[in-house]
Design an enzyme around this catalytic site. Structure first.
Site, PDB file in Angstrom:
ATOM      1  N   TYR A  30      11.086  -8.346   3.578  1.00 48.77           N
ATOM      2  CA  TYR A  30      10.211  -7.416   2.833  1.00 48.77           C
ATOM      3  C   TYR A  30       8.743  -7.790   3.056  1.00 48.77           C
ATOM      4  CZ  TYR A  30       7.519  -5.638  -1.099  1.00 48.77           C
ATOM      5  OH  TYR A  30       6.523  -5.071  -1.865  1.00 48.77           O
ATOM      6  N   SER A 112      -1.664  -5.798  -7.487  1.00 49.66           N
ATOM      7  CA  SER A 112      -0.990  -4.517  -7.217  1.00 49.66           C
ATOM      8  C   SER A 112      -0.482  -3.886  -8.509  1.00 49.66           C
ATOM      9  CB  SER A 112       0.202  -4.774  -6.289  1.00 49.66           C
ATOM     10  OG  SER A 112       1.056  -3.651  -6.256  1.00 49.66           O
ATOM     11  N   GLN A 133      -5.439  -2.883  -8.306  1.00 51.96           N
ATOM     12  CA  GLN A 133      -5.104  -1.830  -7.313  1.00 51.96           C
ATOM     13  C   GLN A 133      -4.225  -0.784  -7.959  1.00 51.96           C
ATOM     14  OE1 GLN A 133      -1.671  -1.764  -5.650  1.00 51.96           O
ATOM     15  NE2 GLN A 133      -2.270   0.279  -4.939  1.00 51.96           N
ATOM     16  N   TYR A 135      -1.847   2.597  -7.912  1.00 51.57           N
ATOM     17  CA  TYR A 135      -1.020   3.702  -7.411  1.00 51.57           C
ATOM     18  C   TYR A 135      -0.821   4.620  -8.602  1.00 51.57           C
ATOM     19  CZ  TYR A 135       0.777   1.106  -3.270  1.00 51.57           C
ATOM     20  OH  TYR A 135       0.927   0.439  -2.091  1.00 51.57           O
ATOM     21  N   THR A 161      -5.419   2.921  -3.475  1.00 50.23           N
ATOM     22  CA  THR A 161      -4.812   2.919  -2.132  1.00 50.23           C
ATOM     23  C   THR A 161      -4.425   4.342  -1.758  1.00 50.23           C
ATOM     24  OG1 THR A 161      -4.012   0.676  -2.492  1.00 50.23           O
ATOM     25  CG2 THR A 161      -2.921   1.941  -0.765  1.00 50.23           C
ATOM     26  N   ARG A 170      10.706   1.069   6.321  1.00 45.44           N
ATOM     27  CA  ARG A 170      10.819  -0.338   6.732  1.00 45.44           C
ATOM     28  C   ARG A 170      12.289  -0.625   7.013  1.00 45.44           C
ATOM     29  NH1 ARG A 170       7.026  -1.265   1.809  1.00 45.44           N
ATOM     30  NH2 ARG A 170       5.410   0.136   2.545  1.00 45.44           N
ATOM     31  N   LYS A 258      -8.949   2.044  -0.527  1.00 48.49           N
ATOM     32  CA  LYS A 258      -8.255   1.215   0.463  1.00 48.49           C
ATOM     33  C   LYS A 258      -7.280   2.072   1.261  1.00 48.49           C
ATOM     34  CE  LYS A 258      -5.033  -2.748   0.588  1.00 48.49           C
ATOM     35  NZ  LYS A 258      -3.689  -2.199   0.761  1.00 48.49           N
ATOM     36  N   HIS A 282      -2.301  -0.772   5.702  1.00 43.60           N
ATOM     37  CA  HIS A 282      -1.269  -1.350   4.848  1.00 43.60           C
ATOM     38  C   HIS A 282      -0.494  -2.441   5.601  1.00 43.60           C
ATOM     39  CE1 HIS A 282       0.276   0.185   0.821  1.00 43.60           C
ATOM     40  NE2 HIS A 282       1.097  -0.820   1.028  1.00 43.60           N
ATOM     41  N   ARG A 285       2.689  -1.139   7.473  1.00 46.27           N
ATOM     42  CA  ARG A 285       3.898  -0.889   6.679  1.00 46.27           C
ATOM     43  C   ARG A 285       4.073   0.579   6.337  1.00 46.27           C
ATOM     44  NH1 ARG A 285       5.583  -5.632   4.243  1.00 46.27           N
ATOM     45  NH2 ARG A 285       6.265  -4.726   2.277  1.00 46.27           N
ATOM     46  N   ASP A 313      -8.651  -5.020   6.407  1.00 50.43           N
ATOM     47  CA  ASP A 313      -7.500  -5.929   6.390  1.00 50.43           C
ATOM     48  C   ASP A 313      -6.508  -5.538   7.471  1.00 50.43           C
ATOM     49  OD1 ASP A 313      -5.634  -4.002   5.473  1.00 50.43           O
ATOM     50  OD2 ASP A 313      -5.772  -4.670   3.389  1.00 50.43           O
ATOM     51  N   GLY A 315      -3.519  -8.029   9.878  1.00 50.89           N
ATOM     52  CA  GLY A 315      -3.362  -8.877  11.060  1.00 50.89           C
ATOM     53  C   GLY A 315      -4.098 -10.197  11.019  1.00 50.89           C
ATOM     54  N   GLY A 336      -3.322 -10.493   3.506  1.00 49.23           N
ATOM     55  CA  GLY A 336      -2.090 -10.120   2.815  1.00 49.23           C
ATOM     56  C   GLY A 336      -0.996 -11.133   3.073  1.00 49.23           C
ATOM     57  N   ARG A 337      -0.279 -10.941   4.171  1.00 45.44           N
ATOM     58  CA  ARG A 337       0.861 -11.825   4.452  1.00 45.44           C
ATOM     59  C   ARG A 337       0.442 -13.289   4.520  1.00 45.44           C
ATOM     60  NH1 ARG A 337       1.573  -7.242   7.496  1.00 45.44           N
ATOM     61  NH2 ARG A 337       3.540  -6.092   7.270  1.00 45.44           N
TER      62      ARG A 337
HETATM   63  C1  LIG Z   1       4.876  -7.502   0.980  1.00 44.58           C
HETATM   64  C2  LIG Z   1       3.683  -6.611   0.923  1.00 44.58           C
HETATM   65  C3  LIG Z   1       3.486  -5.808  -0.188  1.00 44.58           C
HETATM   66  C4  LIG Z   1       2.341  -4.997  -0.266  1.00 44.58           C
HETATM   67  N1  LIG Z   1       2.113  -4.266  -1.404  1.00 44.58           N
HETATM   68  C5  LIG Z   1       0.970  -3.532  -1.513  1.00 44.58           C
HETATM   69  C6  LIG Z   1       0.673  -2.852  -2.725  1.00 44.58           C
HETATM   70  O1  LIG Z   1       1.413  -2.908  -3.694  1.00 44.58           O
HETATM   71  N2  LIG Z   1      -0.469  -2.115  -2.753  1.00 44.58           N
HETATM   72  C7  LIG Z   1      -1.331  -2.030  -1.689  1.00 44.58           C
HETATM   73  O2  LIG Z   1      -2.363  -1.368  -1.775  1.00 44.58           O
HETATM   74  N3  LIG Z   1      -1.069  -2.688  -0.546  1.00 44.58           N
HETATM   75  C8  LIG Z   1       0.047  -3.442  -0.440  1.00 44.58           C
HETATM   76  N4  LIG Z   1       0.287  -4.131   0.716  1.00 44.58           N
HETATM   77  C9  LIG Z   1      -0.680  -4.095   1.809  1.00 44.58           C
HETATM   78  C10 LIG Z   1      -1.704  -5.234   1.662  1.00 44.58           C
HETATM   79  O3  LIG Z   1      -2.532  -5.021   0.545  1.00 44.58           O
HETATM   80  C11 LIG Z   1      -2.606  -5.346   2.898  1.00 44.58           C
HETATM   81  O4  LIG Z   1      -3.182  -4.092   3.176  1.00 44.58           O
HETATM   82  C12 LIG Z   1      -1.851  -5.850   4.130  1.00 44.58           C
HETATM   83  O5  LIG Z   1      -0.936  -6.844   3.772  1.00 44.58           O
HETATM   84  C13 LIG Z   1      -2.833  -6.402   5.152  1.00 44.58           C
HETATM   85  O6  LIG Z   1      -2.164  -6.801   6.300  1.00 44.58           O
HETATM   86  P1  LIG Z   1      -1.702  -8.317   6.616  1.00 44.58           P
HETATM   87  O7  LIG Z   1      -0.479  -8.540   5.779  1.00 44.58           O
HETATM   88  O8  LIG Z   1      -1.412  -8.280   8.063  1.00 44.58           O
HETATM   89  O9  LIG Z   1      -2.829  -9.223   6.198  1.00 44.58           O
HETATM   90  C14 LIG Z   1       1.418  -4.960   0.806  1.00 44.58           C
HETATM   91  C15 LIG Z   1       1.633  -5.775   1.926  1.00 44.58           C
HETATM   92  C16 LIG Z   1       2.734  -6.608   1.981  1.00 44.58           C
HETATM   93  C17 LIG Z   1       2.911  -7.504   3.168  1.00 44.58           C
END
Ligand SMILES: Cc1cc2nc3c(=O)[nH]c(=O)nc-3n(C[C@H](O)[C@H](O)[C@H](O)COP(=O)(O)O)c2cc1C
Length: 389
Positions: A30, A112, A133, A135, A161, A170, A258, A282, A285, A313, A315, A336-337
């Site tokens: 996930y 989030s 953030q 939704y 977002t 996914r 965002k 995102h 994703r 954001d 990568g 993020g990750r």
């Molecule tokens: C597991 C996971 C859950 C995420 N959940 C949200 C979320 O709830 N709201 C949101 O705006 N972005 C969410 N994102 C996107 C992140 O805020 C961010 O844009 C993204 O992780 C950046 O890319 P990176 O993981 O390569 O750094 C999520 C990303 C991941 C990996």
């Protein structure tokens, strides 16, 4: 030899491997996975690799300043922690742990909507800045109520977002039975349950933390939204540009949009009243096949760079990636990750380790570049890639 403990991690990939060892596959994937063929997810990372540095050598070394001002707030670091839904599944009280680590490091945490911890607890966990953030899950009234809670709790900015009209496809989640494991009957769960059985330590933590979380910041008529309702609720709750009038009215504070992926949407975001935008897909994703964020940053900066703060954001896995984004004109970035792996590997300690890895990477990169202040980074320090979009 790969790191066996969080303390020994040298880079984010080490934390990723540790997360993989601690989490059931369904939870690890996930975090780790992207939409469809994961082209955009990988492209985000590749775009940073394609940018090369042009150092200024023989510059006398000096202490480095990483201080960055975002929305009028001075942060000790040029990166913030991105909103990551369901962080409480990765580690007990995950959102509080991540916020605490961000605050101690002098940066901001973005919570989030789809979090497992109440927003008031998260804000109270950090001595640093926290943004909320949004939704629109549950509809306008539910969102208005959570905006009021976020304001009362002291969140400093609202991040809306815009790239989530429906949840991305996914495929790893489907194959791992994420839906069956979160909402199926015991019979439906059975074929996937081995993933959970294989990680008893995580399972123990999970039950001690209350088991399958609800979403305490999305309060419906029946109480906090159940976990299994998230995907369908997202599909019914896409935001549109017209919504920003009431959102701004309800929030009355700094607004960040965002998920901007083109100059046109950047202009719309400015017209909708954004104080800052995040160039984001995102983390690959949502819509697979879109450009890497770093590749569209120049067109967004040309369109609105003098009217709003532009963040980015997607990568970022090393501090040198942060430096490249700043050289390309981003005011700051979100990771993020990179921190989610740390959280999953070791809770607050793991997030602190991820932040420290990125921070020390940035300091080393600045020294080697011959630029000792992130405020002085600009295009002459890099050669951008000229890959076709
Ligand atoms: C597991 C996971 C859950 C995420 N959940 C949200 C979320 O709830 N709201 C949101 O705006 N972005 C969410 N994102 C996107 C992140 O805020 C961010 O844009 C993204 O992780 C950046 O890319 P990176 O993981 O390569 O750094 C999520 C990303 C991941 C990996």
């Amino acid at each position: 030899m790969p790191a066996r403990r969080v303390d020994d991690a040298l880079n984010i990939e080490d934390l990723r491997r540790l997360a993989q060892r601690r989490l059931p596959r369904v939870v690890f994937d996930y975090i780790d996975g992207g939409a469809e063929a994961e082209i955009t997810m990988h492209r985000n990372v590749q775009a940073f690799r394609d940018v090369t540095f042009r150092p200024h050598s023989a510059v006398a070394s000096a202490p480095c300043s990483l201080r960055t001002t975002v929305l009028g707030t001075m942060l000790e670091l040029p990166f913030l922690l991105a909103p990551i839904g369901s962080s409480r599944m990765f580690y007990p009280q995950g959102e509080c742990a991540a916020a605490r680590a961000a605050g101690k490091a002098g940066t901001a945490y973005i919570l989030s909507t789809l979090a497992g911890c109440p927003l008031e607890d998260v804000k109270a966990s950090t001595r640093g800045h926290a943004w909320y953030q949004l939704y629109l899950v549950g509809g306008r009234d539910v969102a208005t109520a959570s905006i009021a809670r976020a304001r009362a709790a002291g969140f400093q900015a609202l991040v809306v977002t815009i790239d989530t009209a429906v949840a991305g496809m996914r495929e790893r989640d489907v194959r791992n039975g994420a839906k069956q494991l979160s909402s199926g009957t015991p019979r439906q769960m059975l074929p996937y349950a081995w993933q959970i059985a294989a990680r008893p330590r995580w399972l123990l933590d999970f039950f001690r933390d209350g088991g399958l979380m609800r979403f305490p910041n999305v309060v419906l008529g029946t109480g906090p939204m159940p976990y299994e309702d998230a995907a369908s609720a997202l599909a019914e709750s896409g935001v549109s540009w017209e919504d920003f009038a009431w959102i701004k009215d309800a929030w009355q504070g700094p607004l960040v949009i965002k998920g901007v992926q083109s100059a046109d949407d950047a202009r719309r975001a400015v017209d909708a009243g954004a104080d800052a935008i995040v160039v984001s897909n995102h983390g690959g994703r949502q819509l697979d096949g879109v450009a890497a964020t770093l590749d569209i940053l120049p067109e967004v900066l040309d369109a609105v760079g003098d009217r709003v703060e532009v963040l980015l954001d997607g990568g970022i896995r090393r501090g040198s990636d942060v430096v490249k984004a700043l050289c390309m004109g981003a005011r700051a970035v979100l990771v993020g990750r990179a921190y989610a792996y740390g959280l999953a590997a070791g809770g607050e300690t793991g997030v602190a380790k991820a932040i420290e890895i990125l921070r020390s990477d940035i300091v080393r990169t600045l020294n080697l570049l011959g630029c000792h202040d992130v405020a002085g980074l600009e295009r002459s320090y890099v050669t951008p890639s000229f890959r076709k979009l």
